[in-house]
Enzyme design. Structure first.
Site, PDB file in Angstrom:
ATOM      1  N   LYS A   1       4.660 -23.800 -53.968  1.00 16.25           N
ATOM      2  CA  LYS A   1       4.393 -22.402 -54.367  1.00 16.25           C
ATOM      3  C   LYS A   1       4.841 -22.167 -55.814  1.00 16.25           C
ATOM      4  O   LYS A   1       4.028 -21.889 -56.678  1.00 16.25           O
ATOM      5  CB  LYS A   1       5.092 -21.443 -53.417  1.00 16.25           C
ATOM      6  CG  LYS A   1       4.609 -21.634 -51.974  1.00 16.25           C
ATOM      7  CD  LYS A   1       5.533 -20.972 -50.998  1.00 16.25           C
ATOM      8  CE  LYS A   1       5.366 -21.499 -49.605  1.00 16.25           C
ATOM      9  NZ  LYS A   1       4.064 -21.213 -48.985  1.00 16.25           N
TER      10      LYS A   1
ATOM     11  N   TRP B   1       8.792 -17.843 -40.676  1.00 17.77           N
ATOM     12  CA  TRP B   1       9.387 -19.158 -40.924  1.00 17.77           C
ATOM     13  C   TRP B   1      10.830 -19.199 -40.454  1.00 17.77           C
ATOM     14  O   TRP B   1      11.305 -20.222 -39.959  1.00 17.77           O
ATOM     15  CB  TRP B   1       9.265 -19.534 -42.408  1.00 17.77           C
ATOM     16  CG  TRP B   1       7.834 -19.657 -42.808  1.00 17.77           C
ATOM     17  CD1 TRP B   1       7.123 -18.801 -43.587  1.00 17.77           C
ATOM     18  CD2 TRP B   1       6.904 -20.672 -42.386  1.00 17.77           C
ATOM     19  NE1 TRP B   1       5.815 -19.219 -43.689  1.00 17.77           N
ATOM     20  CE2 TRP B   1       5.657 -20.354 -42.967  1.00 17.77           C
ATOM     21  CE3 TRP B   1       7.006 -21.809 -41.578  1.00 17.77           C
ATOM     22  CZ2 TRP B   1       4.516 -21.144 -42.765  1.00 17.77           C
ATOM     23  CZ3 TRP B   1       5.874 -22.582 -41.381  1.00 17.77           C
ATOM     24  CH2 TRP B   1       4.651 -22.253 -41.965  1.00 17.77           C
TER      25      TRP B   1
ATOM     26  N   ASP C   1      16.426 -21.166 -47.004  1.00 16.31           N
ATOM     27  CA  ASP C   1      15.046 -21.587 -47.200  1.00 16.31           C
ATOM     28  C   ASP C   1      14.492 -20.727 -48.338  1.00 16.31           C
ATOM     29  O   ASP C   1      14.261 -19.534 -48.157  1.00 16.31           O
ATOM     30  CB  ASP C   1      14.253 -21.369 -45.900  1.00 16.31           C
ATOM     31  CG  ASP C   1      12.770 -21.687 -46.070  1.00 16.31           C
ATOM     32  OD1 ASP C   1      12.337 -22.017 -47.194  1.00 16.31           O
ATOM     33  OD2 ASP C   1      12.030 -21.581 -45.064  1.00 16.31           O
TER      34      ASP C   1
HETATM   35  N1  PMP Z   1       9.430 -21.601 -45.223  1.00 14.09           N
HETATM   36  C1  PMP Z   1       8.728 -20.705 -45.909  1.00 14.09           C
HETATM   37  C2  PMP Z   1       9.431 -19.477 -46.423  1.00 14.09           C
HETATM   38  C3  PMP Z   1       7.366 -20.898 -46.154  1.00 14.09           C
HETATM   39  O1  PMP Z   1       6.659 -19.988 -46.824  1.00 14.09           O
HETATM   40  C4  PMP Z   1       6.745 -22.065 -45.668  1.00 14.09           C
HETATM   41  C5  PMP Z   1       5.292 -22.381 -45.914  1.00 14.09           C
HETATM   42  N2  PMP Z   1       4.470 -21.363 -46.176  1.00 14.09           N
HETATM   43  C6  PMP Z   1       7.516 -22.970 -44.937  1.00 14.09           C
HETATM   44  C7  PMP Z   1       8.853 -22.717 -44.737  1.00 14.09           C
HETATM   45  C8  PMP Z   1       6.918 -24.225 -44.387  1.00 14.09           C
HETATM   46  O2  PMP Z   1       6.726 -25.095 -45.444  1.00 14.09           O
HETATM   47  P1  PMP Z   1       5.978 -26.498 -45.319  1.00 14.09           P
HETATM   48  O3  PMP Z   1       4.550 -26.205 -45.061  1.00 14.09           O
HETATM   49  O4  PMP Z   1       6.249 -27.126 -46.654  1.00 14.09           O
HETATM   50  O5  PMP Z   1       6.618 -27.245 -44.204  1.00 14.09           O
END
Ligand code: PMP
Length: 383
Positions: free
Chosen positions: A220, A118, A196
């Protein structure tokens, strides 16, 4: 008006706790009492005879939901008054463009700590706004197996912000001290840290004042898919460039997350989860429980020659535990065996394979005990 509720025990064999042990990395398991309350309020919230999803987002009932949600959110992390709490849409992924759009001037410099899948995406997107950004850490060569020490960070020009991801959901690493508490990089010249926190928000204590901004998809640890929590220091609200209205944090802050129709049900769900966290005793209590839960599984990994964990010991995530058996065929067999025992969603992310056990706040300790036992039994049979 009568209320109806679905039976709260499903016909799941094997887990022995009435529901499947859901190890999903997200959307993840919710606290049982949150689901029960939502079941009730879907039909009739606060005796209004109208369900939560059917109320106007400008009406009194939702006013109360939003106010209580923000209040509980602030209380959980002791968020100071000079930080705004926003409930946004578009997932954490949309923050990959909203953050630079608002904070990074044309040809400005931001620094990125690329510790996982991510974080890679966040870094890539920054290039849309400026060619001068840089990675102060690139974990690709070491397969994102750890979060770096300050001495490993390569700072360049003074950044307007530093972006990090506190927990790397896919690789199973976390910025942590040996006791699992939050460790932060030392940003140069007091540059604000933008974090994040999607996969470990509100799983352990944190000092909000150490950040310029925190954001997290709710699905989560703090609710369901549909809203993204953003906690932003007031001085960072002013956009760095001309932007469309919906992209401006300033607008969402001024209109208290209701510039347009907000994801009302998702916000309501986060409110229930924040209240649940407070009832549990807050972040310190949850952290202690999370440490104990993860230890049950890491102890098996440490005493095994069969399983191999992905994360370096000093960076092991308390939220996502990643490991492999000696072969892909055995990984598959392990997942099948787990299903027989009422354990689901243990398959690693498509980019890494193997096994991943996500043990978020609401995941029951019994599930970690069950997984640890299965790991031992499976090794005995196949090792
Ligand atoms: N950042 C992290 C650390 C994640 O785990 C995730 C999703 N698993 C995201 C960003 C992306 O999130 P979203 O699907 O809500 O856009």
């Amino acid at each position: 008006m009568t209320t109806t509720t679905a039976p709260m025990t499903s016909a799941v064999k094997g887990s022995g706790y009435g529901r499947t042990f859901n190890f999903s990395a997200g959307p993840g398991v919710l606290p049982e009492e949150v689901i029960r309350q939502a079941q009730h309020d879907l039909w009739d919230i606060d005796g209004t005879g109208i369900g939560i999803m059917e109320h106007s987002h400008r009406g009194k009932t939702f006013d109360k939901v939003l106010a209580e949600t923000e209040e509980a959110c602030r209380k959980v992390a002791n968020i100071p008054a000079n930080y705004k709490v926003l409930f946004l849409t578009g997932g954490a992924t949309s923050q990959n463009f909203m953050v630079p759009a608002n904070l990074l001037p044309d040809e400005g410099v931001a620094a990125f700590l690329t510790t996982g899948y991510w974080a890679e995406k966040t870094w890539e997107e920054s290039k849309v706004y400026s060619g001068k950004c840089y990675e102060a850490w690139d974990g690709r060569a070491t397969k994102h197996s750890y979060c770096p020490a300050d001495s490993e960070l390569k700072w360049g020009a003074k950044p307007v912000y530093v972006h990090m991801c506190s927990n790397n959901t896919i690789y199973g690493t976390q910025w942590r001290n040996p006791d699992g508490s939050l460790r932060l990089p030392k940003a140069p010249d007091g540059a604000p840290i933008v974090c994040d926190m999607s996969s470990d928000i509100y799983s352990r204590p944190m000092d909000v004042t150490k950040f310029g901004m925190i954001y997290a998809g709710a699905q989560k640890n703090i609710g369901i898919a549909g809203t993204t929590l953003a906690i932003i220091r007031e001085d960072l609200l002013k956009p760095a460039r001309k932007l469309p209205t919906m992209l401006k944090y300033e607008v969402h802050a001024k209109d208290q997350s209701r510039h347009n129709t907000p994801p009302a049900f998702a916000i309501y769900m986060s409110g229930l989860v924040f209240k649940w966290i407070l009832k549990q005793g807050g972040l310190a209590t949850l952290h202690q429980k999370n440490v104990e839960k993860a230890k049950l599984i890491y102890d098996v990994l440490d005493s095994s020659k069969f399983y191999k964990g992905h994360a370096r010991a000093d960076s092991r995530s308390l939220m996502n535990i990643t490991f492999k058996t000696p072969s892909e065929a055995l990984d598959e067999a392990f997942l099948k065996e787990a299903q027989k025992h009422g354990m689901e969603q243990l398959k690693g992310h498509r980019s890494t394979g193997g096994i991943r056990a996500s043990t978020y706040n609401a995941f029951p300790r019994e599930g970690c005990v069950a997984l640890a036992q299965l790991m031992k039994d499976f090794e005995k049979k196949n090792g």
